[in-house]
Design an enzyme around this catalytic site. Structure first.
Site, PDB file in Angstrom:
ATOM      1  N   LYS A  23       1.060  -5.899   1.167  1.00  0.00           N
ATOM      2  CA  LYS A  23       2.080  -5.844   1.799  1.00  0.00           C
ATOM      3  C   LYS A  23       3.020  -7.241   1.847  1.00  0.00           C
ATOM      4  CE  LYS A  23       2.612  -0.805   2.875  1.00  0.00           C
ATOM      5  NZ  LYS A  23       1.374  -0.444   2.684  1.00  0.00           N
TER       6      LYS A  23
HETATM    7  C1  LIG Z   1       0.839   0.506   1.652  1.00  0.00           C
HETATM    8  C2  LIG Z   1      -0.333   0.588   1.558  1.00  0.00           C
HETATM    9  C3  LIG Z   1      -1.267   1.182   0.657  1.00  0.00           C
HETATM   10  C4  LIG Z   1      -0.258   2.251  -0.532  1.00  0.00           C
HETATM   11  O1  LIG Z   1       0.607   1.515  -1.391  1.00  0.00           O
HETATM   12  P1  LIG Z   1       1.784   2.136  -2.007  1.00  0.00           P
HETATM   13  O2  LIG Z   1       2.449   0.882  -2.887  1.00  0.00           O
HETATM   14  O3  LIG Z   1       2.578   2.724  -1.063  1.00  0.00           O
HETATM   15  O4  LIG Z   1       1.140   3.198  -3.017  1.00  0.00           O
HETATM   16  C5  LIG Z   1      -2.505   1.359   0.261  1.00  0.00           C
HETATM   17  N1  LIG Z   1      -3.504   0.536   0.993  1.00  0.00           N
HETATM   18  C6  LIG Z   1      -2.669  -0.050   1.945  1.00  0.00           C
HETATM   19  C7  LIG Z   1      -3.976  -0.820   3.063  1.00  0.00           C
HETATM   20  C8  LIG Z   1      -1.406  -0.106   2.177  1.00  0.00           C
HETATM   21  O5  LIG Z   1      -0.897  -0.878   3.331  1.00  0.00           O
END
Ligand SMILES: *Cc1c(COP(=O)(O)O)cnc(C)c1O
Length: 433
Positions: free
Chosen positions: A107
């Site tokens: 993220k």
């Molecule tokens: C947010 C997140 C996901 C999921 O990603 P999306 O884009 O919402 O499908 C998977 N793994 C981790 C560690 C995350 O922080």
């Protein structure tokens, strides 16, 4: 270029409007009206390119019309100051490590790029921008770090007291500067309700320039396309087909992969890997889309029962047959996930986090259906030490915590405690005028 709403009930917006508003008024999601292709020369010269070149050229292909090239270049360089290395477990199985940013999860890519874009757009505004973000853990830390120290932007993170891990809490309560953490006596849903109500409050929205830093913001998708290209570049044997395995919750990451494919990345197939929250794999199998309340799992960043980016996936692949052609879905239980974490450690000496482990399982299942070898690239979405308790308990051994995380745990938490009533939150915000 303009950005339309997937609901199609509002007129298209400029990039600035789409980024600053986040959501169109009709509650759809913004999508670019046209998706260009990278030129052939890009692919011919790919081996020589730095990650920074790749980021700029992909960004330029997706949103380049809307920003001067020099500005975009600068913005990309500031945002993406860490790499996405590919680690090969064997000739066919590769791990794309997306956790080398400040908060140890993918993220950071989206949050840092969004922060730089908003910082650019806020320059023509007279008032400072106030970002409100409700978090159950990871989004808050990525957003807080992304915006840290950016002039004229203030971030307020709302989180449920006692319901986030210590590492997560420290990631947004120890920063200071333009970041304030509000510890709410309530649940994540209460935090989200407070943010929603603030946006509906006429007094607040007239006195303050408010926005959210939601994960559905179009500016968070664009930088997530960068590392798909980076991963492909690092494959040694490109004669095999390429498969991306994406551990998914809200499906933003997978949607960004489809954007990368649209601009020309040769992807044979995407594998959507989920935990028990299997709405999308079930849709791919049955054709029935049944969103529901999420259930808790050990890969908790994927505990999503109503994936927000599904509207974008549908928009890109309007009929089920097209979607099934491009995406295969698999779902796994927590005990299967733990088994996979143990297997990856024993077979390859690699410590994988619970989200990546769901991806590993999906790749193994998909691989069995193939008639010839392919390169499977599993997106490792977070560093295992973010889920240290689950990982250590599963592997039965201590893991190494990066120095940056250890330092963080020593820092002092600073947060403001508030009830879940709107009046208290409103008073807090009005004091910022
Ligand atoms: C947010 C997140 C996901 C999921 O990603 P999306 O884009 O919402 O499908 C998977 N793994 C981790 C560690 C995350 O922080």
């Amino acid at each position: 270029m303009l950005y339309y709403s997937t609901q199609g009930k509002t007129s298209p917006a400029s990039l600035k409007e789409a980024v600053m508003r986040g959501l169109p008024a009709d509650n759809g999601l913004f999508m670019p009206q046209r998706i260009g292709k990278l030129p052939l020369s890009f692919w011919q010269n790919l081996e020589k390119k730095s990650f920074s070149d790749i980021c700029f050229e992909v960004a330029n292909c997706l949103i380049g019309e809307d920003l001067p090239a020099g500005i975009l270049q600068n913005l990309v360089e500031k945002a993406i100051d860490f790499d996405a290395p590919l680690q090969s477990l064997n000739a066919d199985t590769h791990i794309l490590e997306l956790f080398h940013g400040n908060t140890f999860a993918f993220k950071d890519f989206g949050a840092r790029f969004m922060a730089q874009l908003m910082s650019y757009f806020v320059k023509d505004e007279k008032r400072p921008l106030h970002i409100l973000v409700a978090t159950s853990g990871d989004t808050g830390s990525a957003v807080a770090h992304g915006f840290l120290g950016i002039p004229n932007i203030f971030v307020t993170v709302l989180y449920p007291k006692g319901k986030v891990s210590e590492i997560q809490e420290k990631q947004f309560t120890t920063l200071g500067e333009n970041i304030t953490a509000l510890e709410i006596e309530g649940t994540f849903d209460d935090c989200q309700a407070l943010v929603k109500q603030a946006f509906l409050d006429k007094e607040l929205t007239s006195k303050l320039f408010l926005t959210s830093a939601n994960s559905i913001n179009i500016s968070r998708l664009v930088p997530q396309a960068f590392y798909y290209v980076r991963a492909y570049q690092q494959l040694i044997d490109k004669s095999k087909k390429t498969v991306f395995v994406v551990p998914s919750g809200n499906f933003g990451n997978l949607t960004a992969g489809i954007l990368a494919q649209k601009i020309g990345l040769p992807v044979d197939r995407f594998v959507a890997a989920t935990n028990a929250n299997a709405v999308v794999p079930e849709y791919l199998e049955t054709g029935n889309y049944k969103p529901r309340t999420s259930v808790p799992t050990i890969s908790n960043a994927m505990d999503v029962g109503n994936p927000s980016n599904f509207a974008r996936m549908n928009d890109l692949m309007p009929n089920l047959a097209d979607m099934k052609e491009n995406i295969v879905g698999y779902a796994f239980t927590d005990s299967e996930t733990r088994q996979a974490m143990i297997e990856v450690k024993q077979k390859f000496g690699y410590v994988i986090d619970p989200h990546g482990a769901v991806g590993y399982l999906a790749w193994k299942h998909y691989q069995k259906t193939l008639t010839e070898p392919a390169n499977g690239i599993i997106l490792e979405t977070a560093h295992p030490s973010k889920f240290v308790e689950t990982v250590e308990e599963t592997l039965g051994e201590k893991i190494t915590i990066p120095a940056k995380l250890q330092d963080l745990l020593k820092r002092t938490k600073k947060s403001i405690g508030l009830g879940k009533d709107f009046e208290g939150f409103k008073k807090f915000l009005l004091e910022k005028v």
